[in-house]
Design an enzyme around this catalytic site. Structure first.
Site, mmCIF file in Angstrom:
data_model
loop_
_atom_site.group_PDB
_atom_site.id
_atom_site.type_symbol
_atom_site.label_atom_id
_atom_site.label_comp_id
_atom_site.label_asym_id
_atom_site.label_seq_id
_atom_site.Cartn_x
_atom_site.Cartn_y
_atom_site.Cartn_z
ATOM 1 N N TYR A 172 -20.550 -25.657 -0.135
ATOM 2 C CA TYR A 172 -19.694 -25.714 -1.316
ATOM 3 C C TYR A 172 -18.625 -24.625 -1.264
ATOM 4 O O TYR A 172 -18.878 -23.462 -1.597
ATOM 5 C CB TYR A 172 -20.527 -25.561 -2.594
ATOM 6 N N HIS B 4 -30.202 -29.838 3.755
ATOM 7 C CA HIS B 4 -29.037 -30.449 3.120
ATOM 8 C C HIS B 4 -28.525 -31.632 3.942
ATOM 9 O O HIS B 4 -28.009 -31.454 5.045
ATOM 10 C CB HIS B 4 -27.927 -29.394 2.981
#
Length: 327
Positions: free
Chosen positions: A56, A144
């Site tokens: 992110y 992830h």
């Protein structure tokens, strides 16, 4: 705000969690003061679970979240981050474009994301995250998006997470994905505490009900649900709305409008029903909502406080808008 324990771990999360992708400049830039104010608003609303990832904003989300939480008592909140992408500095970062959107984040292109589900990559990722966060431990670590890296994820990355959990650097471990098949495998075949399932337990997509949720419930594992609005359609069903980050097909738009008519007939905004729906499942510990401003945080908290009568779910099932064999 109600808290729920994750599997057999000692980690407890609030039913509403703060998704910090947006304050990592997802799609558009967020000013530092606004990012900090969003975290403050979440705290004021009783949110004590915060989720981030190196992906992110090339670490920006982790840095901002760590800074916003650092002065708060460490045992009073839960923080999760993710492994699977490591950030390698670019040697010519000084001459790189000021912003890059190839991965959806408006940040200076100072690093390159590199997939790495090796044991060494997982350990390095955790160590790098701790440095960016400025914290001494991570409460939850997720693999992830290991969709295309199954062998490495199960044979190398996951065992390393177990070691880090045993060492006390991580409290709970699991995986986060936009699909259910591999998450179900994690629940069945590993000692994962929790999985993060995005977009597959919503008013428009109940695919998590077929195997993932029953397996999690049977084995005492927990599920955190993200993407409850399916990227926009369930927040505001209208022509041009997005579903899973693409233009929504007309059939899904029609279904969303039918859902809205039923929920509003019970005096419940569609967004509130969408937020509450995953919490009707016993294995679901909480819902994760991405927010970029104090107003968005307060809105999500208000939606969670909105009462939803059982009769609403009954009518949705009777109308064929929810499956009969699940809520």
């Amino acid at each position: 705000m109600r808290r729920n324990r994750l599997g057999n771990s000692a980690v407890e999360v609030t039913e509403l969690s703060f998704g910090a992708a947006a304050i990592g400049n997802l799609f558009t830039a967020v000013e530092p003061a606004q990012a900090a104010a969003a975290v403050d608003a979440a705290w004021e609303e009783g949110v004590r679970y915060f989720d981030t990832a190196p992906h992110y904003g090339l670490g920006l989300s982790e840095r901002r979240l760590g800074e916003a939480l650092r002065a708060r008592p460490r045992d009073s909140y839960v923080l999760s981050t993710k492994v699977g992408r490591v950030l390698d500095p670019l040697p010519d970062a000084g001459s790189a474009p000021s912003e890059e959107l190839s991965e959806g984040f408006a940040v200076p292109a100072t690093h390159r994301r590199r997939w790495d589900f090796s044991a060494a990559g997982v350990r390095r990722s955790i160590e790098d995250s701790l440095e960016r966060l400025g914290l001494d431990r991570i409460d939850i670590a997720y693999l992830h998006d290991p969709d295309d890296h199954a062998e490495a994820a199960f044979q190398e990355a996951y065992p390393e997470l177990e070691k880090l959990r045993a060492e006390g650097l991580i409290g709970a471990i699991g995986a986060g994905m936009n699909q259910t098949a591999m998450l179900t495998r994690f629940v069945r075949d590993t000692d994962a505490d929790v999985v993060l399932c995005a977009g597959r337990l919503t008013l428009l997509d109940q695919s998590a009900l077929s195997a993932l949720l029953p397996e999690a419930a049977a084995r005492g594992r927990s599920v955190v649900v993200g993407g409850v609005f399916n990227s926009g359609l369930l927040a505001d069903p209208r022509p041009g709305a997005t579903y899973d980050y693409a233009a929504a097909p007309l059939t899904l738009l029609d279904r969303a409008l039918r859902l809205k008519a039923v929920t509003e007939g019970h005096g419940v905004p569609l967004r509130a029903a969408a937020l509450h729906y995953p919490l009707t499942q016993p294995a679901v510990a909480g819902v994760l909502v991405g927010t970029r401003s104090p107003d968005e945080v307060r809105d999500a908290a208000a939606l969670l406080r909105e009462p939803v009568p059982d009769e609403l779910w009954d009518e949705l099932r009777e109308a064929g808008l929810l499956p009969e064999n699940g809520n």
